[in-house]
Design a protein around this motif. Sequence first.
Motif, PDB file in Angstrom:
ATOM      1  N   LYS A 186       4.951   4.619   4.431  1.00 28.83           N
ATOM      2  CA  LYS A 186       5.303   6.053   4.569  1.00 28.83           C
ATOM      3  C   LYS A 186       6.613   6.197   5.335  1.00 28.83           C
ATOM      4  O   LYS A 186       7.456   7.027   4.993  1.00 28.83           O
ATOM      5  N   ILE A 187       6.766   5.374   6.376  1.00 28.23           N
ATOM      6  CA  ILE A 187       8.005   5.424   7.167  1.00 28.23           C
ATOM      7  C   ILE A 187       9.179   4.928   6.318  1.00 28.23           C
ATOM      8  O   ILE A 187      10.248   5.549   6.288  1.00 28.23           O
ATOM      9  N   LEU A 188       8.985   3.799   5.624  1.00 27.83           N
ATOM     10  CA  LEU A 188      10.090   3.191   4.877  1.00 27.83           C
ATOM     11  C   LEU A 188      10.488   4.018   3.652  1.00 27.83           C
ATOM     12  O   LEU A 188      11.660   4.123   3.318  1.00 27.83           O
ATOM     13  N   ARG A 189       9.506   4.615   2.974  1.00 29.13           N
ATOM     14  CA  ARG A 189       9.806   5.342   1.734  1.00 29.13           C
ATOM     15  C   ARG A 189      10.056   6.829   1.982  1.00 29.13           C
ATOM     16  O   ARG A 189      10.878   7.435   1.320  1.00 29.13           O
ATOM     17  N   GLY A 190       9.314   7.388   2.915  1.00 28.15           N
ATOM     18  CA  GLY A 190       9.423   8.832   3.125  1.00 28.15           C
ATOM     19  C   GLY A 190      10.166   9.203   4.406  1.00 28.15           C
ATOM     20  O   GLY A 190      10.780  10.263   4.492  1.00 28.15           O
ATOM     21  N   GLY A 191      10.081   8.332   5.397  1.00 36.47           N
ATOM     22  CA  GLY A 191      10.692   8.651   6.685  1.00 36.47           C
ATOM     23  C   GLY A 191       9.925   9.761   7.397  1.00 36.47           C
ATOM     24  O   GLY A 191       8.798  10.100   7.000  1.00 36.47           O
ATOM     25  N   LEU A 192      10.534  10.318   8.411  1.00 37.83           N
ATOM     26  CA  LEU A 192       9.835  11.346   9.193  1.00 37.83           C
ATOM     27  C   LEU A 192       9.596  12.618   8.378  1.00 37.83           C
ATOM     28  O   LEU A 192       8.717  13.420   8.705  1.00 37.83           O
ATOM     29  N   TYR A 240      -4.077  -0.909   6.790  1.00 36.22           N
ATOM     30  CA  TYR A 240      -3.743   0.422   7.314  1.00 36.22           C
ATOM     31  C   TYR A 240      -2.320   0.449   7.860  1.00 36.22           C
ATOM     32  O   TYR A 240      -1.588   1.431   7.661  1.00 36.22           O
ATOM     33  N   PHE A 241      -1.929  -0.638   8.542  1.00 39.09           N
ATOM     34  CA  PHE A 241      -0.571  -0.680   9.091  1.00 39.09           C
ATOM     35  C   PHE A 241       0.454  -0.625   7.955  1.00 39.09           C
ATOM     36  O   PHE A 241       1.454   0.109   8.044  1.00 39.09           O
ATOM     37  N   SER A 242       0.199  -1.348   6.870  1.00 35.74           N
ATOM     38  CA  SER A 242       1.120  -1.352   5.726  1.00 35.74           C
ATOM     39  C   SER A 242       1.243   0.038   5.118  1.00 35.74           C
ATOM     40  O   SER A 242       2.344   0.448   4.734  1.00 35.74           O
ATOM     41  N   ALA A 243       0.116   0.730   5.012  1.00 36.77           N
ATOM     42  CA  ALA A 243       0.156   2.086   4.445  1.00 36.77           C
ATOM     43  C   ALA A 243       1.033   2.991   5.314  1.00 36.77           C
ATOM     44  O   ALA A 243       1.833   3.786   4.794  1.00 36.77           O
ATOM     45  N   GLY A 244       0.920   2.862   6.632  1.00 34.89           N
ATOM     46  CA  GLY A 244       1.748   3.654   7.544  1.00 34.89           C
ATOM     47  C   GLY A 244       3.214   3.262   7.447  1.00 34.89           C
ATOM     48  O   GLY A 244       4.095   4.120   7.369  1.00 34.89           O
ATOM     49  N   LEU A 245       3.450   1.945   7.400  1.00 40.44           N
ATOM     50  CA  LEU A 245       4.834   1.450   7.326  1.00 40.44           C
ATOM     51  C   LEU A 245       5.500   1.915   6.026  1.00 40.44           C
ATOM     52  O   LEU A 245       6.679   2.302   6.024  1.00 40.44           O
ATOM     53  N   TYR A 266       0.829  -1.213   0.000  1.00 44.61           N
ATOM     54  CA  TYR A 266       0.000   0.000   0.000  1.00 44.61           C
ATOM     55  C   TYR A 266       0.869   1.270   0.000  1.00 44.61           C
ATOM     56  O   TYR A 266       0.878   2.030   0.957  1.00 44.61           O
ATOM     57  N   PRO A 267       1.587   1.465  -1.121  1.00 46.26           N
ATOM     58  CA  PRO A 267       2.555   2.574  -1.168  1.00 46.26           C
ATOM     59  C   PRO A 267       1.944   3.927  -1.568  1.00 46.26           C
ATOM     60  O   PRO A 267       2.678   4.908  -1.684  1.00 46.26           O
ATOM     61  N   MET A 268       0.615   3.975  -1.769  1.00 47.26           N
ATOM     62  CA  MET A 268       0.003   5.206  -2.260  1.00 47.26           C
ATOM     63  C   MET A 268       0.307   6.378  -1.331  1.00 47.26           C
ATOM     64  O   MET A 268       0.150   6.272  -0.122  1.00 47.26           O
ATOM     65  N   TYR A 269       0.703   7.481  -1.922  1.00 44.55           N
ATOM     66  CA  TYR A 269       0.953   8.745  -1.197  1.00 44.55           C
ATOM     67  C   TYR A 269       2.084   8.626  -0.160  1.00 44.55           C
ATOM     68  O   TYR A 269       2.129   9.415   0.774  1.00 44.55           O
ATOM     69  N   SER A 270       2.961   7.628  -0.294  1.00 46.73           N
ATOM     70  CA  SER A 270       4.007   7.478   0.716  1.00 46.73           C
ATOM     71  C   SER A 270       5.310   8.181   0.312  1.00 46.73           C
ATOM     72  O   SER A 270       6.194   8.355   1.142  1.00 46.73           O
ATOM     73  N   ARG A 271       5.409   8.586  -0.946  1.00 44.24           N
ATOM     74  CA  ARG A 271       6.619   9.282  -1.404  1.00 44.24           C
ATOM     75  C   ARG A 271       6.626  10.705  -0.828  1.00 44.24           C
ATOM     76  O   ARG A 271       5.586  11.323  -0.681  1.00 44.24           O
ATOM     77  N   HIS A 316      -6.535  -6.918 -12.700  1.00 45.20           N
ATOM     78  CA  HIS A 316      -5.319  -6.250 -12.211  1.00 45.20           C
ATOM     79  C   HIS A 316      -4.113  -6.599 -13.070  1.00 45.20           C
ATOM     80  O   HIS A 316      -2.994  -6.304 -12.686  1.00 45.20           O
ATOM     81  N   SER A 317      -4.344  -7.258 -14.193  1.00 46.85           N
ATOM     82  CA  SER A 317      -3.229  -7.723 -15.015  1.00 46.85           C
ATOM     83  C   SER A 317      -3.132  -6.960 -16.332  1.00 46.85           C
ATOM     84  O   SER A 317      -2.738  -7.511 -17.364  1.00 46.85           O
ATOM     85  N   PHE A 318      -3.497  -5.696 -16.293  1.00 45.09           N
ATOM     86  CA  PHE A 318      -3.354  -4.832 -17.473  1.00 45.09           C
ATOM     87  C   PHE A 318      -2.512  -3.599 -17.119  1.00 45.09           C
ATOM     88  O   PHE A 318      -2.667  -2.545 -17.712  1.00 45.09           O
ATOM     89  N   GLY A 319      -1.651  -3.757 -16.137  1.00 39.89           N
ATOM     90  CA  GLY A 319      -0.702  -2.683 -15.810  1.00 39.89           C
ATOM     91  C   GLY A 319      -1.189  -1.680 -14.789  1.00 39.89           C
ATOM     92  O   GLY A 319      -0.425  -0.803 -14.379  1.00 39.89           O
ATOM     93  N   SER A 320      -2.454  -1.756 -14.374  1.00 40.16           N
ATOM     94  CA  SER A 320      -2.923  -0.795 -13.367  1.00 40.16           C
ATOM     95  C   SER A 320      -3.475  -1.545 -12.157  1.00 40.16           C
ATOM     96  O   SER A 320      -4.018  -2.643 -12.300  1.00 40.16           O
ATOM     97  N   GLN A 321      -3.320  -0.967 -11.009  1.00 41.56           N
ATOM     98  CA  GLN A 321      -3.735  -1.603  -9.758  1.00 41.56           C
ATOM     99  C   GLN A 321      -4.881  -0.843  -9.114  1.00 41.56           C
ATOM    100  O   GLN A 321      -4.889   0.378  -9.115  1.00 41.56           O
ATOM    101  N   ILE A 322      -5.818  -1.590  -8.562  1.00 38.81           N
ATOM    102  CA  ILE A 322      -6.901  -0.965  -7.802  1.00 38.81           C
ATOM    103  C   ILE A 322      -6.756  -1.508  -6.382  1.00 38.81           C
ATOM    104  O   ILE A 322      -7.297  -2.560  -6.057  1.00 38.81           O
ATOM    105  N   HIS A 323      -6.005  -0.798  -5.567  1.00 38.52           N
ATOM    106  CA  HIS A 323      -5.648  -1.332  -4.256  1.00 38.52           C
ATOM    107  C   HIS A 323      -6.849  -1.605  -3.356  1.00 38.52           C
ATOM    108  O   HIS A 323      -6.784  -2.449  -2.485  1.00 38.52           O
ATOM    109  N   ILE A 324      -7.940  -0.874  -3.579  1.00 35.52           N
ATOM    110  CA  ILE A 324      -9.087  -1.046  -2.688  1.00 35.52           C
ATOM    111  C   ILE A 324      -9.715  -2.440  -2.797  1.00 35.52           C
ATOM    112  O   ILE A 324     -10.397  -2.876  -1.875  1.00 35.52           O
TER     113      ILE A 324
END
Lengths: 152, 288
Positions: free
Chosen positions: B166-172, B159-164, A31-36, B97-105
């Motif tokens: 942000k931490i892993l890719r963006g940091g504080l 939700y936890f993955s979305a938060g993680l 779930y990487p959306m908006y994380s950049r 989901h196999s045409f190059g675009s993802q619908i995460h919901i």
Amino acid sequence: MFFQKIFTVIIILGTVVAHFRNEDFFPFSNYPMYSRVFETDQKTHGYDIKGVNYDGTERSIFVFRYLYPLWSYALQTSLLAEEDDQKINLKLNAVLKMHNDRLPLGDPRILAGMRIYEVKLDWPTIVDNLRRTKKFEGYLGTDRKILYEAVR
Amino acid sequence: MSSLRQLGLVRILFFSCQFLFMARGPFFSMWSEVPVALWYPNGLMSLIADPALVQSYLPTLVTFWKVSFLFVILGLGYKYVAPLNVLAGFFIVNFSHSFGSQIHIYLPIVLASLPLAFSPAGAKYSLDSLILKNRMATPNEKAVKLTLFNMRLVFCVVYFSAGLSKILRGGLSWVTGDSLRNYLISAPLNYPEGYHIGKELAWNIALYDWPILCRVLAGLTLILELSAPLALLGRGYSVVIITCLMIFQISIYLTVLVNFISYLPLYVVWIPVFYSYFKDWRHRRARS
């Protein structure tokens, strides 16, 4: 009970692997959306897909209406999923055909071509425009160059 | 409310919401018209050698999937129809989901339906329980509880993955910088087409003028997303966290314009928890 224990392990392991690989593999995602990090002063770039009329003028494509089930963002990611130029041109031609096949013969909305532009976004200009008009009016005042083009 | 009754209720609500907000329309069958040139297989779809052949059968499979919802909602032949419904749904959504675009919901809905399909969810509030009456074996209480836990686990993991991430890719700096502020104002760029109440309200544009508030909201977002697994620890935690996440999703809908209606099947998994919490709370209040 056994099945449910297996599912618990699958849910946790699948998610860990998705984070480790940093990419989706169905039905797992990190779930990487908006994380950049998205800073104000950075110049960023994006893509804009335009239809070409027979008189050479360009117009926006109403993706959700003529290319459903694709929508704007999905069309862009689908076309640019791979980096091979030849494949992208092939995909763009296929999308142009899909668009025109859904319209009756002789319909003025039939396109002569389709173009993918790379646009260098001047972020402050876009923000000013959004604040003034409160809506997105296209990538105004940005540098743009044609990356790919399909012709009917 | 016993665990088995909770599972029966979750079955009805989950599949009803999945049908109404995900499966009902023409979206999934329309992938049969997308050019094969766009094929970009994801997960198990890499095994498909001829996607065009699958496309020719896709509308039939989608029709079967839609009809099978009636059986699983009513709990008729649940033990046999539910796995077919869920496996068909898994295949159909994976294919789209196999045409190059993802619908995460849609991903967590598919994932959460797997434990439900292979559970005794048809033992209560179902036609099976009426028809078979005393001939149904008593389900294992632990398996029933674990099914509900697995579905709630999927919810928390999202939700936890979305938060993680942000931490892993963006940091504080995702919190201390202007990331959220820029995502808010750039929302109309991602959704240029059609009417959206968020575009009318333009709160995302108003928030742009409050950079400190945006950073506070970014911090709260991160804390809330990373706290999601706490909802698994007890009913009190569940009520607080799930209510906050619901408010959070509605705020995202109104500002970042991301629709979350397809997530509703996951939210209904918590309804029995809310019900028993408030029932106990009322009892305690009446006694005191």
